[in-house]
Design an enzyme around this catalytic site. Structure first.
Site, mmCIF file in Angstrom:
data_model
loop_
_atom_site.group_PDB
_atom_site.id
_atom_site.type_symbol
_atom_site.label_atom_id
_atom_site.label_comp_id
_atom_site.label_asym_id
_atom_site.label_seq_id
_atom_site.Cartn_x
_atom_site.Cartn_y
_atom_site.Cartn_z
ATOM 1 N N GLU A 128 6.508 -0.609 -5.242
ATOM 2 C CA GLU A 128 5.510 -0.806 -6.190
ATOM 3 C C GLU A 128 4.039 -0.557 -5.342
ATOM 4 O O GLU A 128 3.902 -1.590 -4.601
ATOM 5 C CB GLU A 128 5.644 -2.305 -6.708
ATOM 6 N N SER B 223 0.865 -1.259 -0.067
ATOM 7 C CA SER B 223 -0.062 -0.131 -0.050
ATOM 8 C C SER B 223 0.789 1.141 -0.027
ATOM 9 O O SER B 223 2.205 1.181 0.399
ATOM 10 C CB SER B 223 -0.768 -0.023 1.283
ATOM 11 N N CYS C 209 -3.503 -3.823 -8.452
ATOM 12 C CA CYS C 209 -3.257 -2.518 -8.341
ATOM 13 C C CYS C 209 -3.480 -1.529 -9.314
ATOM 14 O O CYS C 209 -3.422 -0.272 -9.566
ATOM 15 C CB CYS C 209 -1.527 -2.302 -7.784
HETATM 16 P P1 NAD Z 1 0.085 -3.549 2.844
HETATM 17 O O1 NAD Z 1 0.871 -2.545 2.497
HETATM 18 O O2 NAD Z 1 -0.886 -3.552 3.749
HETATM 19 O O3 NAD Z 1 1.050 -4.863 3.135
HETATM 20 C C1 NAD Z 1 2.139 -5.147 1.976
HETATM 21 C C2 NAD Z 1 3.176 -6.046 3.027
HETATM 22 O O4 NAD Z 1 3.902 -5.162 3.855
HETATM 23 C C3 NAD Z 1 2.770 -7.146 3.936
HETATM 24 O O5 NAD Z 1 3.715 -8.234 3.709
HETATM 25 C C4 NAD Z 1 2.461 -6.493 5.120
HETATM 26 O O6 NAD Z 1 2.650 -7.338 6.033
HETATM 27 C C5 NAD Z 1 3.755 -5.443 5.154
HETATM 28 N N1 NAD Z 1 3.747 -4.374 6.001
HETATM 29 C C6 NAD Z 1 2.405 -3.695 6.307
HETATM 30 N N2 NAD Z 1 2.762 -2.767 7.489
HETATM 31 C C7 NAD Z 1 4.106 -2.832 7.418
HETATM 32 C C8 NAD Z 1 4.960 -1.938 8.378
HETATM 33 N N3 NAD Z 1 4.492 -1.153 9.144
HETATM 34 N N4 NAD Z 1 6.305 -2.348 8.325
HETATM 35 C C9 NAD Z 1 6.693 -3.382 7.331
HETATM 36 N N5 NAD Z 1 6.005 -3.956 6.842
HETATM 37 C C10 NAD Z 1 4.719 -3.876 6.651
HETATM 38 O O7 NAD Z 1 -0.598 -4.019 1.211
HETATM 39 P P2 NAD Z 1 -1.578 -5.210 1.136
HETATM 40 O O8 NAD Z 1 -2.934 -4.768 1.594
HETATM 41 O O9 NAD Z 1 -0.931 -6.472 1.380
HETATM 42 O O10 NAD Z 1 -1.548 -4.976 -0.502
HETATM 43 C C11 NAD Z 1 -2.441 -4.152 -1.218
HETATM 44 C C12 NAD Z 1 -1.662 -2.981 -1.666
HETATM 45 O O11 NAD Z 1 -0.766 -3.444 -2.593
HETATM 46 C C13 NAD Z 1 -2.561 -2.060 -2.328
HETATM 47 O O12 NAD Z 1 -2.436 -0.901 -2.148
HETATM 48 C C14 NAD Z 1 -2.113 -2.506 -3.924
HETATM 49 O O13 NAD Z 1 -2.211 -1.546 -5.027
HETATM 50 C C15 NAD Z 1 -0.598 -2.440 -3.695
HETATM 51 N N6 NAD Z 1 -0.181 -3.311 -4.799
HETATM 52 C C16 NAD Z 1 0.823 -2.731 -5.712
HETATM 53 C C17 NAD Z 1 1.380 -3.476 -6.654
HETATM 54 C C18 NAD Z 1 2.098 -2.793 -7.731
HETATM 55 O O14 NAD Z 1 3.092 -3.510 -8.380
HETATM 56 N N7 NAD Z 1 2.450 -1.579 -7.919
HETATM 57 C C19 NAD Z 1 1.081 -4.768 -6.834
HETATM 58 C C20 NAD Z 1 0.191 -5.394 -6.115
HETATM 59 C C21 NAD Z 1 -0.465 -4.756 -4.895
#
Ligand code: NAD
Length: 477
Positions: free
Chosen positions: A249, A230, A285
């Site tokens: 990303e 995110s 995404c």
């Molecule tokens: P998220 O940001 O909640 O989590 C992503 C990862 O980060 C997970 O492994 C999570 O455990 C970890 N994480 C969460 N908080 C953290 C912190 N404070 N410190 C370290 N690590 C932490 O995202 P999500 O809900 O798993 O995925 C959805 C998001 O990912 C959406 O915003 C989507 O658009 C994005 N996404 C982007 C792409 C791209 O290629 N641009 C591809 C897929 C998903």
């Protein structure tokens, strides 16, 4: 069937401590398996092992890196159905989508196997002035060293592959922290990596609790942090990442423009928009979130899109007939349902869907969503699409550029000069003409601008981030 428990992999070896994380079925909510969780000491061990592995990985010959990747391709093929089932259970993906993701995982590793043996240097003519007469330059790419990878839930295998496969091709050891909601498929990948000749310490795959994750972001022995997830978390991590390179990303609220055109193929466009908006329950995404349609085509396209949204079959992801699976959990579906209600209170009309059962949100089409509604400016990350008519092409481009995201945009047009104008003026990482923004193959450069991130994935481009250019200057006496 999933195994009863999965070990994590530290320095290429499985380990099964007592601390575990429960993984749920994303449709039923039942606990289906447990995975081992790494503590702070294990994280430190993994970093130290990756640092030790940097030199052996750099020296691992290109053909040997290729052999590792080819082994993975073979084993992914042999275990394809097991991997698809794991995705279906842990991410709630309809089986057909889960199988598609496994196919893409294989594509990504195949591309990396090819890149592993490509040289990638340049010969430079340095004789740009008299003082440089007789000088020539050469470049090669050298691995950056140990990398830290953090991945999201929505493509638990292929987005992991987009980091792991280029790292092996580039010669970088890595530590991967998969999403705690979908760690199983990454741990199966680790099991396969452990069968290879990768030097000891070259990889660790560690589910880690957030309180123990700090060093994977902050430790300067790690030379690159590649994060997919995110927007909020990504930019926060970048601020803590110290001297290392950072690739982000992140999210988006992708737009698709349907330009005026006599005889526009509206059935095809409606098919593609529906696929782009509702595939994976919109949890991509580059899911189509905003569709800007020329006023002359608006009513006809709206009717066709609503028809397609209503034809989707929500249900259990392992039922082969299901075409719309659940969102990742009920809170995510409730959040989006709340945004739909907020838009309606502010004047929007629901043309299809809007209902929710547990974590399954119906495929939803809205129009008249005001600019100040969350759905207009935030990332929906669910099966919701907004329709909006426009009169002038410039106005449509300005709409695409409004807001803080910029991942990919789609454009249906029959006017080449408009296609080129969009390519020049849209503030995104990629413009897709003739299709929706959700189009992606795994070799193309992929990534965002503005709030959507920095750096590019797509095997060759990820390798660029995972390597440094090193120059050789030769003076010919
Ligand atoms: P998220 O940001 O909640 O989590 C992503 C990862 O980060 C997970 O492994 C999570 O455990 C970890 N994480 C969460 N908080 C953290 C912190 N404070 N410190 C370290 N690590 C932490 O995202 P999500 O809900 O798993 O995925 C959805 C998001 O990912 C959406 O915003 C989507 O658009 C994005 N996404 C982007 C792409 C791209 O290629 N641009 C591809 C897929 C998903």
């Amino acid at each position: 069937m999933l195994a009863e428990r999965y070990p994590y992999y530290l320095a290429n070896r499985p380990r099964q401590p007592n601390a575990e994380l429960a993984v749920t079925h994303k449709y039923s909510g039942e606990v289906v398996t447990h995975v081992a969780v790494a503590d702070a000491a294990a994280v430190e061990e993994a970093i130290a092992a990756a640092v030790r592995a940097a030199e052996p990985m750099r020296k691992l010959a290109p053909y040997a890196r290729q052999a590792v990747l080819e082994h993975c391709v073979r084993r992914f093929r042999e275990r394809a159905e097991e991997l698809a089932l794991a995705l279906c259970i842990e991410a709630g993906k309809p089986l057909r989508d889960a199988r598609g993701e496994v196919d893409r995982l294989i594509d990504t590793f195949k591309a990396a196997a090819e890149e592993a043996v490509r040289g990638g240097g340049e010969v430079l003519n340095l004789e740009v002035s008299k003082r440089a007469a007789g000088y020539r330059g050469f470049t090669q790419r050298v691995p950056v060293g140990p990398c830290s990878f953090i991945t999201p839930f929505n493509f638990p295998l292929n987005l992991v592959a987009h980091k792991v496969a280029p790292a092996i091709a580039a010669g970088c050891p890595f530590i991967l922290k998969p999403s705690d909601r979908t760690p199983v498929s990454a741990l199966i990948m680790a099991e396969i990596l452990a069968e290879t000749e990768l030097p000891e310490g070259a990889f660790s795959v560690l589910p880690v609790r957030l309180e123990d994750i700090g060093p994977l972001i902050e430790d300067d022995r790690l030379k690159l942090l590649s994060f997919t997830g995110s927007e909020k978390v990504g930019w926060e991590l970048k601020a803590r990442a110290g001297r290392k390179k950072v690739v982000l990303e992140l999210g988006g609220n992708a737009a698709c423009v349907v330009d005026e055109a006599p005889g526009a193929p509206l059935d095809f466009i409606a098919d593609r928009v529906a696929q782009g908006a509702f595939f994976q329950a919109g949890q991509s995404c580059i899911s189509v979130q905003r569709v800007l349609v020329h006023a002359s085509l608006y009513d006809a396209l709206r009717e066709k899109l609503v028809e397609r949204a209503k034809a989707l079959r929500p249900g259990h992801p392992s039922d082969e007939a299901t075409t719309l699976g659940p969102m990742i959990d009920e809170p995510a579906a409730r959040r989006l349902e709340g945004w739909i209600q907020q838009a309606v209170q502010r004047g929007a009309r629901v043309l299809a869907g809007g209902g929710r059962r547990g974590s399954v949100l119906d495929a939803t089409v809205l129009e008249g969503v005001p600019e100040d509604a969350s759905l207009s400016s935030e990332e929906a990350f669910g099966p919701v699409v907004l329709l909006q008519p426009f009169d002038s092409f410039d106005e449509a481009l300005a709409q695409v550029n409004s807001g803080r995201f910029g991942l990919q945009a789609g454009l249906f047009t029959q006017d080449l000069s408009r296609a080129m104008k969009a390519w020049d003026e849209l503030e995104v990482g990629g413009v897709v003409v003739g299709d929706v923004p959700s189009f992606r193959v795994d070799t193309m450069p992929y990534g965002g601008v503005k709030g959507s991130g920095i750096g590019r994935e797509g095997v060759k481009y990820a390798i660029e981030d995972m390597t440094e250019l090193r120059l050789l200057v030769l003076r010919q006496a």
